[in-house]
Design a protein around this motif. Structure first.
Motif, PDB file in Angstrom:
ATOM      1  N   LYS A  50       0.581  -1.223  -0.347  1.00  0.00           N
ATOM      2  CA  LYS A  50       0.355   0.115   0.453  1.00  0.00           C
ATOM      3  C   LYS A  50       0.448   1.074   0.404  1.00  0.00           C
ATOM      4  N   GLN A  51       2.111   1.698  -0.016  1.00  0.00           N
ATOM      5  CA  GLN A  51       2.987   2.244  -0.386  1.00  0.00           C
ATOM      6  C   GLN A  51       2.903   2.893  -1.310  1.00  0.00           C
ATOM      7  N   ASP A  52       3.581   4.219  -1.324  1.00  0.00           N
ATOM      8  CA  ASP A  52       3.494   5.033  -2.399  1.00  0.00           C
ATOM      9  C   ASP A  52       4.500   4.486  -3.433  1.00  0.00           C
ATOM     10  N   ASP A  53       5.782   4.132  -3.237  1.00  0.00           N
ATOM     11  CA  ASP A  53       7.235   3.236  -3.788  1.00  0.00           C
ATOM     12  C   ASP A  53       7.124   2.250  -4.134  1.00  0.00           C
ATOM     13  N   ILE A  54       5.649   1.274  -3.731  1.00  0.00           N
ATOM     14  CA  ILE A  54       5.763  -0.222  -3.959  1.00  0.00           C
ATOM     15  C   ILE A  54       6.230  -0.185  -5.442  1.00  0.00           C
ATOM     16  N   ALA A  55       6.580   0.304  -6.940  1.00  0.00           N
ATOM     17  CA  ALA A  55       6.431   0.507  -7.903  1.00  0.00           C
ATOM     18  C   ALA A  55       7.959   0.414  -7.840  1.00  0.00           C
ATOM     19  N   LEU A  56       8.946   1.699  -6.973  1.00  0.00           N
ATOM     20  CA  LEU A  56      10.267   1.074  -7.264  1.00  0.00           C
ATOM     21  C   LEU A  56      10.421  -0.195  -6.237  1.00  0.00           C
ATOM     22  N   LYS A  57       9.628  -0.148  -5.493  1.00  0.00           N
ATOM     23  CA  LYS A  57      10.638  -1.373  -4.510  1.00  0.00           C
ATOM     24  C   LYS A  57      10.472  -2.720  -5.114  1.00  0.00           C
ATOM     25  N   ILE A  58       9.091  -3.600  -6.384  1.00  0.00           N
ATOM     26  CA  ILE A  58       9.265  -3.927  -7.197  1.00  0.00           C
ATOM     27  C   ILE A  58      10.454  -4.027  -7.836  1.00  0.00           C
ATOM     28  N   ASP A 118      13.067  -4.466 -16.590  1.00  0.00           N
ATOM     29  CA  ASP A 118      13.811  -4.170 -16.628  1.00  0.00           C
ATOM     30  C   ASP A 118      13.220  -2.175 -16.068  1.00  0.00           C
ATOM     31  N   ASN A 119      12.664  -1.584 -14.704  1.00  0.00           N
ATOM     32  CA  ASN A 119      12.255  -0.142 -14.580  1.00  0.00           C
ATOM     33  C   ASN A 119      10.627   0.176 -15.530  1.00  0.00           C
ATOM     34  N   TYR A 120      10.004  -1.759 -15.541  1.00  0.00           N
ATOM     35  CA  TYR A 120       8.592  -1.114 -15.929  1.00  0.00           C
ATOM     36  C   TYR A 120       7.455  -0.775 -14.908  1.00  0.00           C
ATOM     37  N   PHE A 121       7.642  -1.248 -13.783  1.00  0.00           N
ATOM     38  CA  PHE A 121       6.823  -0.816 -12.515  1.00  0.00           C
ATOM     39  C   PHE A 121       6.726   1.325 -12.714  1.00  0.00           C
ATOM     40  N   SER A 122       8.000   1.458 -12.999  1.00  0.00           N
ATOM     41  CA  SER A 122       7.991   2.552 -11.549  1.00  0.00           C
ATOM     42  C   SER A 122       7.850   3.661 -13.015  1.00  0.00           C
ATOM     43  N   ARG A 123       8.437   3.060 -14.406  1.00  0.00           N
ATOM     44  CA  ARG A 123       8.032   3.651 -16.127  1.00  0.00           C
ATOM     45  C   ARG A 123       6.788   4.065 -16.439  1.00  0.00           C
TER      46      ARG A 123
END
Length: 531
Positions: A94-102, A122-127
């Protein structure tokens, strides 16, 4: 009053997960989104395997080795540092930075496991800037999959395969080349029987040919350790899919150091394969410059394939990779059966040299990328008399160097997903049995595993002597050999019209959607247009 019985079918794990995943997609293209979902499935699978191995070490009194990767790798388990484990991801879902963590978790897993080099998203979640609440919901859904519940059932592999097919359908024409429909791959495996030795795929996509080869071995009680897998893939994102697909199933394979063009940068130059299974791009244009690959050893003294179409470049590449007893089953557009010019000269030599064993026409609408009918070619460098054993089955082959088997499968197949056709397992068994009965000595009929003696059947199969093929100027078009009788009378026009109606309706919906999207673009530019 009695309660009304319900006949609603309970959704499978795959279907439920797909529904949840679809809610997240939003405006993300399927071609990119598939890496998001499949990356999460891999992460859950790898974590479950890691935790199971961790429990084993604790039970063995080896707590001091819990963070040493060697004690996981020795059991073919990927080592996961704390920040790369599924439990950590769920705790922070539920954290705002979960995409970066994945993204960090996937990168860390790849870094700690050399066999996964170049495999994970490679960096799909954040991008892609995915909706956090929907991503958290998807994580919860995947969290409910117990990948260790039934060791005999390949749950994760099943989910992965289902998603590959659904994404291929979603991407549609021109974009879904990473996936060859499962029933076609199954047919190839049952016909060429990749039981032991080296398997090669020069255009391996997401690795479906390899997966089906392993399934074939397991279903015939073989040992997958007797198989070595080699492949190559041009598209980097698809290369990742293939490596992940193999990793999920615990299959080791050499897909080259990188994604690369098989013609320009052959990753397995000296390879000789016992089996080749492939679905290379159809009718690939401008695959080489006029002055490139002129003296390439893969042409083996045949004419140089024309630059206008790569079909015969693929054929000769595969023929050159076959061992002395190698057999290849691969798919090509039907035009390769009768082309002129350099293609004609190459085809003539292939036939005269006794390499072409079987030509099988497949039905239309089997592929998600095109609705054309295509051809399954079988090349065999071992058409002499011999005996071969596959599990409990022994076959006595006769010399077929002077014959080619032609088969037409356009009248078989079962519908699925409204507009597509696939083979049932019974149909796959029937076709492969026809092929194997054709290969065998008729004197082997006394063998208890022998099911039938081959015979020509109108509208289905025909064994042509090379003299017949030469008289027809080396054409490999099956309809020139197979007898056809009253085919039009077998057409169900009601079913055909219903199918055409559905296709036309889909086309109209797509056209309407395109119009609305175009109007929206102009409106954003400050222009109002009425249609």
């Amino acid at each position: 009053m009695a309660e009304k019985a319900t006949t609603k079918k309970e959704k499978s794990i795959e279907e439920s997960l797909w529904d949840s995943a679809n809610k997240l997609r939003g405006s993300v293209e399927p071609s990119e989104y598939k890496h998001v979902v499949l990356g999460l499935i891999f992460l859950k699978f790898a974590s479950d395997k890691f935790e199971a191995r961790k429990e084993e070490l604790i039970a063995e009194g080896k707590e001091k080795y819990l963070e040493m990767k060697e004690f996981y790798n020795m059991k073919n388990v990927f080592f996961l540092p704390p920040l790369a484990r599924w439990s950590y991801i769920i705790q922070n879902a539920k954290q705002d930075d979960i995409a970066l963590k994945i993204d960090t978790a996937l990168h860390t897993i790849e870094k700690n496991n050399p066999s996964l080099k170049g495999a994970l998203p490679d960096n799909y979640f954040s991008r892609l800037q995915l909706d956090i609440s929907k991503l958290a919901a998807l994580l919860d859904t995947i969290n409910n999959i117990d990948t260790q519940k039934d060791k005999a059932t390949d749950i994760v592999g099943r989910v992965y395969e289902y998603f590959l097919s659904k994404f291929a359908i979603a991407e549609g024409k021109g974009k879904g080349e990473f996936y060859t429909p499962k029933s076609i791959v199954n047919l190839i495996a049952e016909m060429i029987e990749p039981y032991e030795g080296i398997i090669y795929d020069p255009a391996c996509g997401s690795g479906g040919m390899f997966v089906q080869s392993i399934k074939f071995i397991e279903s015939h009680h073989g040992d997958k350790r007797n198989i070595s897998i080699y492949g190559q893939e041009y598209t980097n994102t698809t290369y990742k899919l293939a490596k992940m697909n193999l990793a999920i199933r615990g299959i080791s394979g050499n897909l080259g150091e990188k994604a690369a063009n098989t013609f320009a940068d052959d990753q397995h130059k000296d390879l000789k394969a016992d089996y080749i299974m492939a679905n290379p791009p159809f009718n690939q244009k401008d695959w080489r410059a006029d002055n490139e690959l002129i003296d390439d050893p893969r042409w083996m003294g045949y004419e140089v394939p024309p630059t206008s179409n790569a079909n015969y470049g693929w054929i000769l590449t595969m023929a050159s990779k076959l061992s002395d007893k190698g057999v290849a089953g691969f798919l090509l557009a039907n035009g390769a059966l009768s082309g002129g010019g350099e293609e004609y000269k190459i085809r003539k030599k292939l036939i005269d040299n006794g390499l072409v064993e079987a030509i099988v026409i497949l039905p239309q609408n089997m592929f998600y990328t095109t609705n054309i009918s295509v051809t399954l070619w079988i090349l065999n460098k071992n058409k002499a008399e011999n005996t071969r054993r596959i599990g409990d089955v022994s076959r006595n082959y006769r010399n077929r160097k002077d014959e080619i088997l032609f088969m037409d499968l356009r009248q078989i197949g079962v519908p699925f997903e409204k507009k597509y056709i696939q083979f049932s397992q019974e149909q796959v068994d029937t076709v492969s049995e026809t092929y194997h009965s054709w290969q065998q000595n008729e004197s082997a009929i006394a063998n208890e595993v022998k099911k039938s003696v081959y015979k020509n059947i109108p509208e289905y199969c025909y064994s042509a002597h090379l003299d017949e093929v030469k008289k027809k100027d080396y054409s490999l078009v099956p309809s020139k050999y197979i007898e056809f009788v009253n085919r039009d009378e077998n057409i169900n026009f009601d079913e055909k019209m219903e199918s055409l109606k559905e296709e036309f309706s889909d086309l109209l919906k797509e056209e309407q959607q395109s119009k609305q999207e175009l109007l929206k673009v102009f409106k954003n530019l400050g222009f109002e247009i009425e249609l």
